[in-house]
Design a protein around this motif. Structure first.
Motif, PDB file in Angstrom:
ATOM      1  N   SER A   1      -7.246  75.350 -55.294  1.00 46.25           N
ATOM      2  CA  SER A   1      -5.758  75.234 -55.077  1.00 46.25           C
ATOM      3  C   SER A   1      -5.286  76.632 -55.181  1.00 46.25           C
ATOM      4  O   SER A   1      -4.015  76.861 -55.176  1.00 46.25           O
ATOM      5  CB  SER A   1      -5.122  74.424 -56.456  1.00 46.25           C
TER       6      SER A   1
ATOM      7  N   PRO B   1      -3.338  79.258 -52.912  1.00 44.62           N
ATOM      8  CA  PRO B   1      -3.037  79.475 -51.754  1.00 44.62           C
ATOM      9  C   PRO B   1      -3.150  80.384 -50.919  1.00 44.62           C
ATOM     10  O   PRO B   1      -3.666  80.392 -49.763  1.00 44.62           O
ATOM     11  CB  PRO B   1      -1.279  79.369 -52.025  1.00 44.62           C
TER      12      PRO B   1
ATOM     13  N   GLU C   1       2.341  76.118 -50.725  1.00 41.64           N
ATOM     14  CA  GLU C   1       2.594  75.828 -52.153  1.00 41.64           C
ATOM     15  C   GLU C   1       1.747  74.540 -52.523  1.00 41.64           C
ATOM     16  O   GLU C   1       1.140  73.738 -51.645  1.00 41.64           O
ATOM     17  CB  GLU C   1       4.151  75.364 -52.403  1.00 41.64           C
ATOM     18  N   PRO C   2       1.291  74.226 -53.695  1.00 44.11           N
ATOM     19  CA  PRO C   2       0.453  73.603 -54.290  1.00 44.11           C
ATOM     20  C   PRO C   2       0.857  71.814 -53.731  1.00 44.11           C
ATOM     21  O   PRO C   2       0.004  71.051 -53.272  1.00 44.11           O
ATOM     22  CB  PRO C   2       0.573  73.207 -55.799  1.00 44.11           C
ATOM     23  N   TYR C   3       2.092  71.614 -53.586  1.00 45.64           N
ATOM     24  CA  TYR C   3       2.471  70.179 -53.102  1.00 45.64           C
ATOM     25  C   TYR C   3       2.173  70.156 -51.543  1.00 45.64           C
ATOM     26  O   TYR C   3       1.961  69.241 -51.001  1.00 45.64           O
ATOM     27  CB  TYR C   3       4.043  69.835 -53.258  1.00 45.64           C
TER      28      TYR C   3
END
Length: 494
Positions: free
Chosen positions: A117, A119, A138-140
């Protein structure tokens, strides 16, 4: 399975169905095609059409509907703070997700586990794969990209299965319908007729779509700028405003652009029509077959030259030549070697555009004049008329409707030209009648208004659609007037 591969499989199924259907029809008739209502090939074509056509419709519908459903589902999974943003910001976020999805699709499982995760690491890894990102995801976004890839893969597999099943069901049902009295030819010809109707309707539907889209956006423009200011305004000053700013809307007078368009088009037609029409008359009536076989292809080479090349020719050769020539003439007459013809001028653009249009007038007019029946020429010559009198009194009146159509096409081509005007006439929107000064046209301003960092809802951008619909109406009026002229002279000749 990719779409091209599915289409290839459908093509193979169509060939197999055609062969199987044809042989089955012959087997039913005991090898005698005379016992069948239609030729055996029609039965094979019927089976192939029933197998492929429904499957192709399902494929097209799936390819259209599936992205809408998947994209809306992925957007619906965004965090609430992202959903609260503007539509433009959500679009940028989804664009990042789509880029991530394309990049992650080419990554190996080891690479996906390695970047995790992180980025920055993910961005660097995708960069090595040729996928450039505007910033760190971004993570989402990473999670949404994984969901997007998973949903696309599932949709592709289901689509492949459904399409193949529909094809097989269609083939089986149509195969069972084959019999001695089955009217396969009528069914096949009905499908072909429908395909012809669809093909002939494409031009009409496309035209209606173009007009409606321009009318819609032009309506938004006229909602912010009064129509009388646009159509009767004499000042063009749009005052470009960058995206997000609140600059003045400016003035959008059409008259300078319309005058420049008609003026430059008139000069081009004055150059192209006499030269092209006279060359067409010579090649069709006077030139020997050997000379015609050489001269006409050489003349039509001009039609294959890109317009940007004509623009460079006008900018580097014709414009400076006319400018220097005017300085020499002025020096001889007045003793003051000052040029009165600008390098970028109406004359330069019109002259070069006229050269470009010569093959259009010549080739079309030549074909039209050559199509006049030989009996008309022989009858005129038999009555004692000379060759020139025959051309003037018989051939040209007979060819007049077609020649008018050729000239109309040439005028439309002149009105829609852009690159030559940009390089040879400039971009200054001016109202003046001096052909030695620069002017511009409607098409040039359409390009300039849609280029740059502008809000698509600003008057500076929407005016391009108002200009486009204006050109459409002008062309429509030219067509109507040409039809009136053609009918008038055709009645007199008949």
């Amino acid at each position: 399975m990719s779409t091209p591969l599915i289409l290839l499989i459908l093509a193979i199924i169509a060939v197999v169905c055609y062969v199987v259907g044809t042989r089955h029809a012959l087997a039913i008739a005991g090898g005698l095609s005379s016992k069948l209502h239609s030729r055996p090939g029609y039965y094979g074509a019927f089976v192939a059409i029933c197998a492929v056509l429904p499957a192709a419709v399902v494929l097209a519908a799936w390819l259209i509907a599936s992205p809408f459903y998947i994209n809306s589902t992925v957007r619906g999974g965004f965090p609430e703070d992202v959903k609260a943003r503007s539509v433009a910001e959500q679009g940028l976020a989804f664009g990042m997700v789509s880029s991530l999805a394309r990049g992650m699709d080419v990554l190996t499982l080891e690479e996906i586990d390695r970047v995790g995760s992180n980025p920055a690491e993910l961005r660097n890894t995708l960069g090595t794969k040729g996928v450039a990102l505007a910033g760190d995801p971004e993570p989402y976004m990473v999670a949404s990209a994984g969901d997007l890839n998973a949903m696309n893969k599932i949709s592709n597999r289901v689509m492949t299965a459904v399409v193949l099943i529909v094809a097989l069901i269609g083939a089986g049902l149509s195969y069972n319908r084959i019999s001695h009295r089955f009217r396969a030819r009528n069914r096949v010809e009905r499908v072909i007729l429908g395909a012809l109707v669809v093909a002939s309707s494409i031009a009409i539907i496309t035209t209606v779509g173009i007009v409606m889209s321009m009318l819609t956006e032009a309506g938004h423009f006229f909602g912010r700028v009064p129509a009388w200011e646009f159509f009767f305004g004499t000042v063009w000053d749009p005052r470009f405003a960058a995206a997000g700013t609140t600059a003045s809307e400016g003035q959008f007078g059409l008259i300078p652009l319309l005058l420049g368009t008609l003026y430059i088009g008139l000069v081009a037609m004055l150059v192209a029509v006499p030269v092209g029409l006279f060359s067409a008359i010579y090649m069709s009536e006077y030139a020997s077959p050997r000379l015609r076989s050489v001269a006409k292809p050489l003349l039509e080479v001009l039609a294959g030259i890109p317009t940007i090349v004509y623009g460079f020719f006008a900018l580097t050769t014709v414009g400076p030549f006319l400018r220097d020539l005017s300085a020499d003439i002025n020096g001889i007459v007045t003793g003051n070697a000052m040029n009165f013809i600008q390098a970028q001028s109406v004359l330069t653009a019109g002259f070069v555009m006229g050269i470009m249009l010569i093959p259009y007038v010549s080739s079309l007019s030549d074909d039209i004049i050559t199509a006049v029946p030989r009996a008309l020429r022989d009858g005129s010559l038999g009555l004692g008329a000379t060759k020139s009198e025959t051309i003037k009194k018989v051939v040209m009146p007979a060819a007049l409707p077609g020649v008018v159509g050729a000239l109309l096409m040439t005028a439309s081509r002149a009105i829609g030209e852009t690159m030559i005007v940009v390089l040879a006439a400039g971009v200054a929107a001016r109202m003046q009648l001096n052909p030695f000064e620069p002017m511009t046209t409607v098409t040039v301003k359409i390009v300039s208004q849609l280029t740059g960092d502008l809000e698509f809802t600003s008057p500076q951008t929407l005016v391009a659609f108002a200009l486009g619909i204006t050109l459409f109406v002008i062309t429509l009026c030219l067509n109507i007037y040409a039809l009136f002229i053609v009918r008038k002279y055709r009645e007199q000749y008949e």
